[in-house]
Design a protein around this motif. Structure first.
Motif, PDB file in Angstrom:
ATOM      1  N   UNK A  82      26.449  35.327 -25.127  1.00  0.00           N
ATOM      2  CA  UNK A  82      27.300  36.508 -24.928  1.00  0.00           C
ATOM      3  C   UNK A  82      26.508  37.806 -24.911  1.00  0.00           C
ATOM      4  N   UNK A  83      25.357  37.786 -24.259  1.00  0.00           N
ATOM      5  CA  UNK A  83      24.590  39.024 -24.121  1.00  0.00           C
ATOM      6  C   UNK A  83      25.118  39.822 -22.956  1.00  0.00           C
ATOM      7  N   UNK A  91      20.754  37.137 -21.129  1.00  0.00           N
ATOM      8  CA  UNK A  91      21.260  36.005 -21.880  1.00  0.00           C
ATOM      9  C   UNK A  91      21.734  34.887 -20.981  1.00  0.00           C
ATOM     10  N   UNK A  92      22.596  34.031 -21.543  1.00  0.00           N
ATOM     11  CA  UNK A  92      23.164  32.939 -20.775  1.00  0.00           C
ATOM     12  C   UNK A  92      22.549  31.601 -21.121  1.00  0.00           C
ATOM     13  N   UNK A 184      33.741  37.478 -29.672  1.00  0.00           N
ATOM     14  CA  UNK A 184      32.429  37.205 -29.083  1.00  0.00           C
ATOM     15  C   UNK A 184      31.384  38.159 -29.646  1.00  0.00           C
ATOM     16  N   UNK A 185      31.760  39.420 -29.749  1.00  0.00           N
ATOM     17  CA  UNK A 185      30.844  40.438 -30.265  1.00  0.00           C
ATOM     18  C   UNK A 185      30.520  40.185 -31.732  1.00  0.00           C
ATOM     19  N   UNK A 208      15.330  29.741 -31.042  1.00  0.00           N
ATOM     20  CA  UNK A 208      16.330  30.121 -30.043  1.00  0.00           C
ATOM     21  C   UNK A 208      17.711  29.957 -30.665  1.00  0.00           C
ATOM     22  N   UNK A 209      18.614  30.884 -30.312  1.00  0.00           N
ATOM     23  CA  UNK A 209      20.023  30.675 -30.678  1.00  0.00           C
ATOM     24  C   UNK A 209      20.898  30.939 -29.463  1.00  0.00           C
ATOM     25  N   UNK A 210      21.841  30.034 -29.256  1.00  0.00           N
ATOM     26  CA  UNK A 210      22.904  30.276 -28.286  1.00  0.00           C
ATOM     27  C   UNK A 210      24.225  30.124 -29.032  1.00  0.00           C
TER      28      UNK A 210
END
Length: 333
Positions: A82-83, A91-92, A184-185, A208-210
């Motif tokens: 959610x960048x 992001x993504x 999301x924020x 890494x984080x998603x």
């Protein structure tokens, strides 16, 4: 979706009056969050979605546009969920997958991967901890009041960690509604604390984080085991979160499930469940089109969407299989 279109039309029919009324509620601090509408989605697994009325979504969008760019500045470069477009780091999920493969390839010998998943993340965020974190970051009292109204709204968002069917008693003081732009924020903001801990305390160079999926790559399996236990303790003590039973340490030869793909050092494949779902969906659309129940545009749009997904992995064989489905089902020209 039709319900939302009707909502938008009703609001837009007298938009000036409605916006002035909303503005006055915010100025005089009489604003209250509207009633949530709840429903389930099953993609890829069962999730409880909570949707707000249109006027509340306007408020959330206004907050997001002003606040999220400021929060973006504090995030690490390898947080991809959610960048915002135009952020310093793109992001993504596809960029997260590429970065993970880059980390694996960068290891001088056999790589081990620690993959950590937070259990029921959106439904377990602690309201008081989140609000205290926001107070430490934001000094605008009016904005803090509004964020508090949203976070502490009169609705039970929380779900127990072991409630897999969402049938148990709802929990107060925890949880964020999946479906809110603010959620999301807040989700990125809340776990930024874990990112900072991983980078600065655990000294995880390849992290890494998603969203709520975290990954650390290293050649030292004992180091990763220590990271797992220390991160587990940090999440429990500082954020009141728990890692689920999918958390594990795997070797690069086993392949790592991440963001819908399976990643190795030398190739990336789509997850088998996702590939099967694609085939089933295309078969369904082909049959529906042959019956006259669906248009060619629906089929083509779905096919183009899947082709875009496959461009980010080694999907030649799957493309061939999908093409075979198309020909066998005799789609009309």
């Amino acid at each position: 979706m039709k319900r939302y279109r009707r909502e938008v039309l009703r609001f837009s029919a007298d938009i000036d009056t409605n916006l002035i009324e909303l503005q006055n509620e915010l100025i005089w601090k009489t604003y209250e969050v509207g009633k949530y509408r709840e429903f389930f989605v099953y993609d890829p697994k069962k999730r409880l979605i909570m949707a707000l009325p249109f006027r509340d979504r306007i408020v959330q969008w206004a907050i997001y546009r002003q606040l999220n760019p400021l929060l973006e500045r504090r995030y690490i470069s390898t947080s991809y969920g959610c960048r915002q477009k135009g952020a310093p780091i793109t992001g993504g999920p596809h960029n997260a997958v590429k970065k993970l493969q880059e980390y694996i390839r960068g290891q001088p010998r056999k790589a081990y991967i620690l993959k950590m998943d937070v259990s029921k993340y959106f439904y377990r965020v602690d309201h008081n901890i989140l609000m205290n974190m926001l107070r430490d970051t934001i000094k605008d009292k009016d904005l803090l009041w509004l964020l508090g109204v949203i976070i502490f709204s009169d609705h039970d968002f929380g779900i127990a960690v072991d409630d897999h069917d969402y049938q148990g008693e709802r929990l107060q003081s925890v949880g964020m509604p999946i479906g809110n732009l603010s959620s999301q924020m807040f989700a990125n903001f809340y776990l930024d604390a874990a990112d900072q801990y991983a980078k600065h305390i655990l000294k995880a160079r390849c992290y890494i984080r998603y969203m709520d999926d975290m990954v650390i790559v290293s050649t030292d399996k004992k180091y990763l085991a220590d990271c797992r236990e220390r991160m587990r303790e940090f999440l429990i003590e500082k954020l009141h979160l728990q890692l689920n039973n999918k958390t594990s340490i795997r070797t690069e030869m086993q392949g790592i499930d991440f963001c819908g793909y399976r990643i190795w050092r030398d190739h990336i494949l789509l997850r088998k469940k996702t590939a099967l779902k694609m085939k089933h969906r295309l078969k369904y659309l082909a049959k529906a089109y042959a019956r006259g129940d669906s248009g060619l545009k629906d089929y083509r749009n779905t096919l183009m969407s899947y082709d875009g997904i496959l461009q980010h992995c080694d999907g030649y064989r799957l493309r061939e299989s999908i093409s075979h489905i198309t020909l066998c089902k005799g789609v009309r020209k």
